[in-house]
Design a protein around this motif. Structure first.
Motif, mmCIF file in Angstrom:
data_model
loop_
_atom_site.group_PDB
_atom_site.id
_atom_site.type_symbol
_atom_site.label_atom_id
_atom_site.label_comp_id
_atom_site.label_asym_id
_atom_site.label_seq_id
_atom_site.Cartn_x
_atom_site.Cartn_y
_atom_site.Cartn_z
ATOM 1 N N HIS A 1 0.843 -1.204 0.000
ATOM 2 C CA HIS A 1 0.000 0.000 0.000
ATOM 3 C C HIS A 1 0.880 1.257 0.000
ATOM 4 O O HIS A 1 0.667 2.185 -0.774
ATOM 5 C CB HIS A 1 -0.915 0.023 1.235
ATOM 6 C CG HIS A 1 -2.139 -0.841 1.108
ATOM 7 N ND1 HIS A 1 -2.100 -2.206 1.115
ATOM 8 C CD2 HIS A 1 -3.455 -0.511 0.980
ATOM 9 C CE1 HIS A 1 -3.323 -2.691 0.993
ATOM 10 N NE2 HIS A 1 -4.171 -1.682 0.914
ATOM 11 N N GLN A 2 1.885 1.256 0.879
ATOM 12 C CA GLN A 2 2.774 2.430 0.968
ATOM 13 C C GLN A 2 3.606 2.583 -0.301
ATOM 14 O O GLN A 2 3.722 3.678 -0.845
ATOM 15 C CB GLN A 2 3.694 2.294 2.186
ATOM 16 C CG GLN A 2 2.968 2.513 3.511
ATOM 17 C CD GLN A 2 3.853 2.139 4.684
ATOM 18 O OE1 GLN A 2 3.923 0.981 5.069
ATOM 19 N NE2 GLN A 2 4.547 3.115 5.247
ATOM 20 N N LEU A 3 4.193 1.471 -0.760
ATOM 21 C CA LEU A 3 5.036 1.527 -1.958
ATOM 22 C C LEU A 3 4.241 2.021 -3.167
ATOM 23 O O LEU A 3 4.742 2.819 -3.966
ATOM 24 C CB LEU A 3 5.640 0.154 -2.258
ATOM 25 C CG LEU A 3 6.714 -0.365 -1.289
ATOM 26 C CD1 LEU A 3 7.218 -1.728 -1.744
ATOM 27 C CD2 LEU A 3 7.883 0.612 -1.200
ATOM 28 N N ALA A 4 3.011 1.529 -3.298
ATOM 29 C CA ALA A 4 2.186 1.919 -4.445
ATOM 30 C C ALA A 4 1.933 3.427 -4.426
ATOM 31 O O ALA A 4 1.983 4.089 -5.467
ATOM 32 C CB ALA A 4 0.863 1.144 -4.436
ATOM 33 N N ARG A 5 1.669 3.949 -3.241
ATOM 34 C CA ARG A 5 1.453 5.404 -3.115
ATOM 35 C C ARG A 5 2.725 6.151 -3.498
ATOM 36 O O ARG A 5 2.695 7.090 -4.281
ATOM 37 C CB ARG A 5 1.079 5.752 -1.671
ATOM 38 C CG ARG A 5 -0.420 5.721 -1.385
ATOM 39 C CD ARG A 5 -0.772 6.511 -0.125
ATOM 40 N NE ARG A 5 0.011 6.136 1.030
ATOM 41 C CZ ARG A 5 -0.304 5.148 1.876
ATOM 42 N NH1 ARG A 5 -1.390 4.446 1.663
ATOM 43 N NH2 ARG A 5 0.463 4.873 2.907
ATOM 44 N N GLU A 6 3.839 5.704 -2.938
ATOM 45 C CA GLU A 6 5.107 6.387 -3.191
ATOM 46 C C GLU A 6 5.521 6.342 -4.669
ATOM 47 O O GLU A 6 6.122 7.283 -5.181
ATOM 48 C CB GLU A 6 6.220 5.753 -2.343
ATOM 49 C CG GLU A 6 6.109 6.108 -0.867
ATOM 50 C CD GLU A 6 7.125 5.373 -0.016
ATOM 51 O OE1 GLU A 6 6.932 5.364 1.212
ATOM 52 O OE2 GLU A 6 8.091 4.800 -0.562
ATOM 53 N N GLU A 7 5.182 5.224 -5.312
ATOM 54 C CA GLU A 7 5.564 5.076 -6.727
ATOM 55 C C GLU A 7 4.550 5.736 -7.665
ATOM 56 O O GLU A 7 4.675 5.624 -8.881
ATOM 57 C CB GLU A 7 5.701 3.597 -7.083
ATOM 58 C CG GLU A 7 6.840 2.872 -6.355
ATOM 59 C CD GLU A 7 8.230 3.272 -6.886
ATOM 60 O OE1 GLU A 7 8.341 3.565 -8.088
ATOM 61 O OE2 GLU A 7 9.180 3.288 -6.082
ATOM 62 N N GLY A 8 3.542 6.357 -7.083
ATOM 63 C CA GLY A 8 2.592 7.114 -7.885
ATOM 64 C C GLY A 8 1.485 6.301 -8.548
ATOM 65 O O GLY A 8 0.871 6.773 -9.508
ATOM 66 N N PHE A 9 1.254 5.090 -8.075
ATOM 67 C CA PHE A 9 0.122 4.322 -8.628
ATOM 68 C C PHE A 9 -1.175 4.884 -8.046
ATOM 69 O O PHE A 9 -1.284 5.074 -6.834
ATOM 70 C CB PHE A 9 0.271 2.832 -8.294
ATOM 71 C CG PHE A 9 1.343 2.172 -9.110
ATOM 72 C CD1 PHE A 9 1.098 1.775 -10.411
ATOM 73 C CD2 PHE A 9 2.607 1.961 -8.565
ATOM 74 C CE1 PHE A 9 2.093 1.170 -11.169
ATOM 75 C CE2 PHE A 9 3.608 1.369 -9.320
ATOM 76 C CZ PHE A 9 3.351 0.965 -10.623
#
Lengths: 472, 255
Positions: A461-469
């Motif tokens: 969830h965090q990675l997806a937000r950070e990567e702009g998904f």
């Protein structure tokens, strides 16, 4: 929870017995390979399985009428039909037939329904003798054991173990580990018993309603001897074994022998249609058919569990089951082991007694994949997991709700709450990420043989937000 | 197994359902799956309200508790986009079991519409995106463990292999009894730890015996089980989710 503790003890015992493990692994590998070789064309196999499933499903849908037709046609052929709702009634019927003939000695062909009835114990307690004539059954009878497999009852034993057993029970016979020599010895011992017996007992693979014919599949000829040599033949079977017509038999037989042992056809296939007729030189003077219910009607009443009754008892589901291969048949503690046993036995003898069995599966689907009549075994195991913890008491199964524990129910309630509320879930995974350093590296039995998995510092969830998904 | 499944044309947008196991333990695998799709020119949406597919409760017989969780997922993926899942097990739950969870209930139609949109990652890459991979990695020997649900429920064992075979420097080696279960089975591993241990011991040995440099699987449940055991025993190759493996071997071209 007594049953679970007992099951675990039996599992431990099996897992810690290298000889037993080897016996099952080798035997199951062999049976899987034989089945696979017997069905070289996968499309043809699938078509045949569909045919088989339809024949069995059709027979079940029409079962009430077909059973009446079977009774009428058997009676017309001179076969005496008896109905038993319970195993006590079935045993009583067999005993009364024997008493009427002043019979005390029975020779038996292989019959899982007679095992279900515990007929040997019952008759022996009444002063009768019962001798198993199927080689595998004979071996386990010598060792006072129960079958560990439905088509190969002594499959848990190696040839050396059998040789030692023979020597112990028949010290007069020279010791041999050669399978053919041992088989000859058993054959010699058994041969006389057929002539001494007053009654022969067999099971039934298919009971054909259209003609009143009892079909019996076997490899040793002992089935034919049991059903033709003694003056009285008693066939015992479950009511679900009825099929509509003679034309239904060839596809089922083809599926049965190939799925069971990879044989294109069994060495013997018997079609019993009447007692000895005037002028005939052999055959029993009386033939009886005992039709046993023992909870089958209850199974029949449920539109999903109903599918359990399609089974033609080939054993392919156990041969392909990775759990059965590891623990063997006796660990199940039930008459029928393996996936189909874990489906049928709790339904017959109660989830309070066998509720552990449906959980003893990874739901890997190997059983359902090979079932010749396409019984959705994983789905039925799954249904029974539900039956044993549901608390609305519909009465669909015996022992419904018996495995429900307040603690487990509460855990799932909390789990459900956390996963039905995204904010709670995200908070939880975030917290887990932060606390990853202090998570214990021993997690119960999991880490007895495995290292503990590591919680990632950032969730997807965090990675997806950070990567702009995007979120939506 | 689903025969002759219908695949849609290449969409502009997809949803990604990351699975709770990947979320917590293997987020890099989820990210790799999303990057593989994105690189093909398809927009990937990761709804932040997704949680777990509900399978643990479902397989334990707690159906009411499952329904509450399922409804959350249905609400979270409202648009008509394909839903891609980097796990045969969770995809099987979403695609095949959701309709069972709501059988005979008012929500059944809604659930059916949702389930029809679910695809396991490798089948989506192969059949919908028709992905072509260019291997940039060093020569390596790889053993593949296909989850039972991927093989039998989703019918995507061939798709797993097809993707690995696209990689020129990857030699796929086959372990003995490759279609046999690794012994994970979700709560099975907790309820019957000894049987599970016996199964994973055999599986880890079969994989180690291949001499593979790496183990790849499309399911993190199996991976956690098998690599957890191999680490504990100090044997075997390292394990990786197939998405991570494919991404690592093909993405350097962009940097």
């Amino acid at each position: 929870m007594q049953q679970k503790a007992e099951f675990e003890q039996r599992v431990q015992k099996a897992l810690n017995n290298p000889q037993l493990r080897r016996n099952f692994r080798v035997a199951m590998d062999g049976l899987m390979e034989k089945r696979s070789n017997a069905f070289p064309d996968k499309e043809a196999l699938e078509a045949l399985r569909i045919t088989g499933a339809n024949i069995r499903a059709n027979a079940l849908v029409k079962q009430p009428e077909l059973l009446e037709q079977l009774e009428a046609n058997c009676t017309r052929n001179g076969i005496q039909v008896h109905w038993a709702e319970t195993i006590e009634q079935a045993n009583r019927i067999v005993l009364e037939i024997m008493e009427r003939h002043q019979a005390t000695g029975m020779i038996k062909g292989k019959s899982m329904v007679s095992e279900e009835m515990e007929l040997n114990h019952f008759l022996e307690a009444q002063g009768n003798s019962c001798i198993e004539s199927d080689l595998g059954e004979y071996i386990i009878q010598l060792d006072h054991e129960t079958p560990s497999h439905i088509i190969a009852p002594a499959i848990h034993k190696s040839k050396q173990e059998i040789a030692q057993l023979f020597q112990e029970k028949h010290p007069d016979i020279p010791y041999s580990e050669d399978i053919e020599t041992m088989t000859r010895s058993a054959r010699k011992i058994l041969r006389g018993k057929f002539f001494e017996a007053d009654v022969g007992l067999s099971g039934v693979n298919f009971a054909v309603a259209e003609t009143g014919t009892l079909c019996l599949v076997e490899n040793e000829g002992n089935g034919r001897m049991c059903t033709t040599v003694p003056p009285v033949h008693i066939a015992v079977t479950g009511i679900e074994k009825v099929v509509e017509k003679l034309a239904d038999v060839p596809p089922l037989l083809k599926l049965l022998t190939r799925s069971a042992s990879g044989q294109h056809i069994s060495t013997y296939f018997n079609m019993i249609s009447s007692p000895r007729k005037p002028g005939e030189r052999d055959g029993p003077t009386e033939v009886h058919l005992v039709l046993l219910d023992n909870q089958r009607s209850r199974i029949y009443a449920d539109e999903e569990l109903f599918d359990s009754l399609r089974c033609i008892r080939c054993g392919a589901c156990m041969n392909h089951c990775p759990v059965y291969t590891r623990i063997g048949g006796h660990a199940y503690g039930s008459l029928i082991p393996g996936p189909i046993g874990s489906v049928i036995e709790p339904q017959k003898f109660g989830l309070e007694n066998f509720g552990v069995l449906p959980t003893a599966s990874t739901l890997c689907g190997a059983c359902g994949e090979v079932c010749p009549v396409k019984i959705p075994l994983p789905k039925l195991l799954h249904r029974l997991r539900y039956e044993q913890v549901r608390n609305d008491h519909t009465g669909a199964t015996i022992g419904q709700g018996s495995q429900r524990s307040t603690r487990e129910a509460l855990i799932w309630k909390l789990w459900s709450w956390a996963h039905a509320n995204p904010a709670v879930y995200r908070g939880g995974t975030r917290l887990a990420g932060l606390l990853r350093g202090v998570v214990p590296n021993k997690i119960g039995p999991w880490t007895r043989v495995r290292t503990a998995p590591k919680i990632a510092p950032k969730s997807l969830h965090q990675l997806a937000r950070e990567e702009g998904f995007e979120n939506e | 197994m689903s025969l002759a499944k219908h695949y849609p044309d290449r969409p502009d947008k997809v949803y990604f359902f990351g699975t709770c196991l990947i979320d917590l333990l293997y987020p890099e695998a989820g990210l790799a799956g999303m990057q593989l799709i994105k690189r093909e020119g398809v927009q990937v949406i990761f709804p932040q309200d997704q949680t777990c597919c509900g399978q643990p409760a479902w397989n334990s017989g707690y159906r009411d508790e499952t329904r509450a969780v399922v409804l959350n997922q249905i609400r979270t993926f409202p648009q008509d986009y394909p839903i891609v899942v980097p796990s045969g097990s969770c995809a099987g739950m979403l695609r095949h079991h959701y309709p069972e969870v709501f059988k005979g209930r008012p929500e059944a139609g809604l659930v059916e519409d949702f389930s029809q949109r679910v695809f396991e990652l490798t089948e989506f890459l192969v059949h919908v995106l028709k992905i072509e991979l260019r291997d940039l990695g060093e020569p390596t020997k790889v053993a593949l463990h296909t989850a039972c649900s991927a093989r039998r429920e989703m019918g995507v064992a061939d798709e797993h292999e097809a993707l690995l075979r696209q990689l020129g420097n990857v030699q796929l080696v086959e372990q003995a009894r490759k279609a046999e279960c690794c012994g994970f089975g979700g709560t099975f591993a907790v309820k019957h730890p000894d049987i599970s241990a016996a199964m994973v011991t055999d599986k880890a040995k079969a994989i180690t015996d291949t001499g593979a440099d790496q183990l790849v699987s499309g399911d993190c449940g199996c991976l956690m089980n098998i690599t957890g055991h191999m680490q504990h025993q100090g044997i075997g190759p390292k394990g990786q989710h197939i998405a991570s493996f494919l991404w690592e071997r093909t993405h350097a071209a962009e940097s």
